[in-house]
Design an enzyme around this catalytic site. Structure first.
Site, PDB file in Angstrom:
ATOM      1  N   ASP A  49      -1.695   0.438  10.388  1.00 55.41           N
ATOM      2  CA  ASP A  49      -0.415  -0.064   9.890  1.00 55.41           C
ATOM      3  C   ASP A  49       0.305   1.124   9.260  1.00 55.41           C
ATOM      4  O   ASP A  49      -0.052   2.265   9.535  1.00 55.41           O
ATOM      5  CB  ASP A  49      -0.632  -1.243   8.924  1.00 55.41           C
ATOM      6  CG  ASP A  49      -1.702  -0.917   7.896  1.00 55.41           C
ATOM      7  OD1 ASP A  49      -1.602   0.161   7.282  1.00 55.41           O
ATOM      8  OD2 ASP A  49      -2.646  -1.709   7.730  1.00 55.41           O
ATOM      9  N   LYS A  70       3.588  -4.153  10.137  1.00 47.68           N
ATOM     10  CA  LYS A  70       4.809  -4.947  10.201  1.00 47.68           C
ATOM     11  C   LYS A  70       5.534  -4.687  11.517  1.00 47.68           C
ATOM     12  O   LYS A  70       5.677  -3.552  11.941  1.00 47.68           O
ATOM     13  CB  LYS A  70       5.712  -4.591   9.025  1.00 47.68           C
ATOM     14  CG  LYS A  70       6.332  -5.803   8.383  1.00 47.68           C
ATOM     15  CD  LYS A  70       7.011  -5.444   7.076  1.00 47.68           C
ATOM     16  CE  LYS A  70       6.719  -6.486   6.032  1.00 47.68           C
ATOM     17  NZ  LYS A  70       7.202  -6.156   4.705  1.00 47.68           N
ATOM     18  N   MET A 185      -0.689  -3.670  -5.131  1.00 44.99           N
ATOM     19  CA  MET A 185       0.317  -4.637  -4.671  1.00 44.99           C
ATOM     20  C   MET A 185       1.032  -5.239  -5.875  1.00 44.99           C
ATOM     21  O   MET A 185       1.294  -6.441  -5.919  1.00 44.99           O
ATOM     22  CB  MET A 185      -0.342  -5.739  -3.825  1.00 44.99           C
ATOM     23  CG  MET A 185      -1.008  -5.193  -2.575  1.00 44.99           C
ATOM     24  SD  MET A 185      -2.007  -6.395  -1.687  1.00 44.99           S
ATOM     25  CE  MET A 185      -3.507  -6.378  -2.645  1.00 44.99           C
TER      26      MET A 185
HETATM   27  N1  SAH Z   1      -7.193  -0.144   0.917  1.00 41.70           N
HETATM   28  C1  SAH Z   1      -6.110   0.377   0.113  1.00 41.70           C
HETATM   29  C2  SAH Z   1      -5.349  -0.726  -0.602  1.00 41.70           C
HETATM   30  C3  SAH Z   1      -4.627  -1.675   0.319  1.00 41.70           C
HETATM   31  S1  SAH Z   1      -3.652  -2.866  -0.521  1.00 41.70           S
HETATM   32  C4  SAH Z   1      -6.679   1.426  -0.849  1.00 41.70           C
HETATM   33  O1  SAH Z   1      -7.893   1.506  -1.044  1.00 41.70           O
HETATM   34  O2  SAH Z   1      -5.887   2.201  -1.399  1.00 41.70           O
HETATM   35  C5  SAH Z   1      -2.071  -2.109  -0.522  1.00 41.70           C
HETATM   36  C6  SAH Z   1      -1.745  -1.534  -1.878  1.00 41.70           C
HETATM   37  O3  SAH Z   1      -2.410  -0.304  -2.052  1.00 41.70           O
HETATM   38  C7  SAH Z   1      -0.292  -1.172  -2.098  1.00 41.70           C
HETATM   39  O4  SAH Z   1       0.476  -2.305  -2.443  1.00 41.70           O
HETATM   40  C8  SAH Z   1      -0.402  -0.215  -3.245  1.00 41.70           C
HETATM   41  O5  SAH Z   1      -0.602  -0.880  -4.457  1.00 41.70           O
HETATM   42  C9  SAH Z   1      -1.679   0.512  -2.907  1.00 41.70           C
HETATM   43  N2  SAH Z   1      -1.450   1.808  -2.236  1.00 41.70           N
HETATM   44  C10 SAH Z   1      -1.957   2.195  -1.065  1.00 41.70           C
HETATM   45  N3  SAH Z   1      -1.604   3.477  -0.778  1.00 41.70           N
HETATM   46  C11 SAH Z   1      -0.863   3.891  -1.819  1.00 41.70           C
HETATM   47  C12 SAH Z   1      -0.223   5.127  -2.151  1.00 41.70           C
HETATM   48  N4  SAH Z   1      -0.279   6.188  -1.340  1.00 41.70           N
HETATM   49  N5  SAH Z   1       0.445   5.194  -3.316  1.00 41.70           N
HETATM   50  C13 SAH Z   1       0.490   4.160  -4.165  1.00 41.70           C
HETATM   51  N6  SAH Z   1      -0.078   2.979  -3.909  1.00 41.70           N
HETATM   52  C14 SAH Z   1      -0.765   2.842  -2.757  1.00 41.70           C
END
Ligand code: SAH
Length: 274
Positions: A49, A70, A185
């Site tokens: 994604d 999306k 999120m």
């Molecule tokens: N598996 C991912 C999380 C997925 S849920 C992980 O371990 O990071 C999606 C959420 O991850 C987003 O809404 C945000 O809160 C966070 N996120 C993922 N990448 C990010 C980034 N580069 N900077 C800030 N927040 C991030």
């Protein structure tokens, strides 16, 4: 249809490919693991994604990529489609990488995908990545634990409505831990859960930081307190993806900022912070 010939035989009689559930880290290609890099190079197909970010995605040849995030119309590809597609590609004997932002098993539905693959008897491997929940704060100069400030850290989703009776996140209990709270999120519902934490008795002056697009070239950081951070983020126009850190550790940033080199050219913050 399940594969009755065992995990290594495809319906066609060939070998079933392995699915690799790979974490990309927060977005800086240099933060991919060596294993993730190898697998991306060797993959036949990469299902992804937008969360790994364009710096990483642009390095993957177009013909290998399948976007299951999306769609153009704005709606999400249903999880069932992604599950089915992973199995289908593996049964074609493909070497499949399912690339996920951060770590594949932190709020990324990686667990659901693993269960589906297992139930379909498709061999898979999990390749951990640096989760944005730890790496995001880190590059902003915020340690999620600190001997003087926090002996525990909780990772929670901000997606839930804190006023919902059956909320899966117990904000009151979190407030009572005295540890760091990292919200994923959590941009849309920031006003709700900062209020929920204040209502639960947390000091309104508790430092809060949002790290937007952590490690991306246009990363920004917004800082405030449980009382002020909503206005700070509104003014800055902070958008997802962002990590929210609530707790005294967020104050560490101020003390190290002058010498912190991560993303220093693209900061949002007060004059004093720059
Ligand atoms: N598996 C991912 C999380 C997925 S849920 C992980 O371990 O990071 C999606 C959420 O991850 C987003 O809404 C945000 O809160 C966070 N996120 C993922 N990448 C990010 C980034 N580069 N900077 C800030 N927040 C991030």
């Amino acid at each position: 249809m399940s594969d009755t010939s065992g995990a290594t035989e495809a319906e066609s009689g060939g070998t079933v490919g392995t699915v690799y559930l790979v974490g990309s880290g927060p977005g800086d290609p240099d933060l991919l693991t060596v294993k993730a890099r190898h697998l991306l190079d060797e993959a036949d197909v990469v299902l992804h994604d937008k969360l790994p970010g364009s710096e990483i995605l642009d390095q993957i040849p177009e013909e290998k990529r399948e976007d299951v995030g999306k769609r153009a119309g704005g709606e999400w590809t249903p999880q069932e489609y992604t599950n089915k597609r992973l199995v289908e590609l593996a049964r074609e004997g493909k070497r499949v990488v399912r690339l996920k932002g951060g770590d594949p098993f932190v709020f990324g539905r990686g667990g659901e995908e693993a269960e589906h693959l297992a139930s379909e008897e498709v061999p898979f491997e999990v390749v951990p990545g640096i989760t944005s929940a730890i790496g995001g704060p880190a590059v902003a100069g915020i340690p999620v634990t600190h001997r003087d400030h926090a002996s525990s850290v909780s990772f929670v989703t901000g997606h839930e409505d804190p006023t919902k009776e059956e909320s899966a996140v117990n904000w009151e209990a979190l407030a009572a831990t005295g540890g760091t709270i990292v919200v994923l999120m959590g941009v849309g519902k920031l006003p709700d859960y900062t209020k929920a934490l204040r209502d639960a008795g947390m000091d309104p002056h508790t430092p809060v930081a949002l790290v937007e697009r952590a490690t991306w070239p246009d990363m920004r950081v917004a800082t405030g307190t449980l009382e002020t951070v909503v206005d700070v983020c509104d003014a800055a126009g902070i958008e997802p993806p962002a990590i929210t850190v609530v707790g005294d550790v967020a104050g560490t940033r101020e003390r190290v900022l002058q010498f912190l080199r991560n993303g220093s050219e693209s900061e949002f913050g007060t004059e004093a912070e720059r």
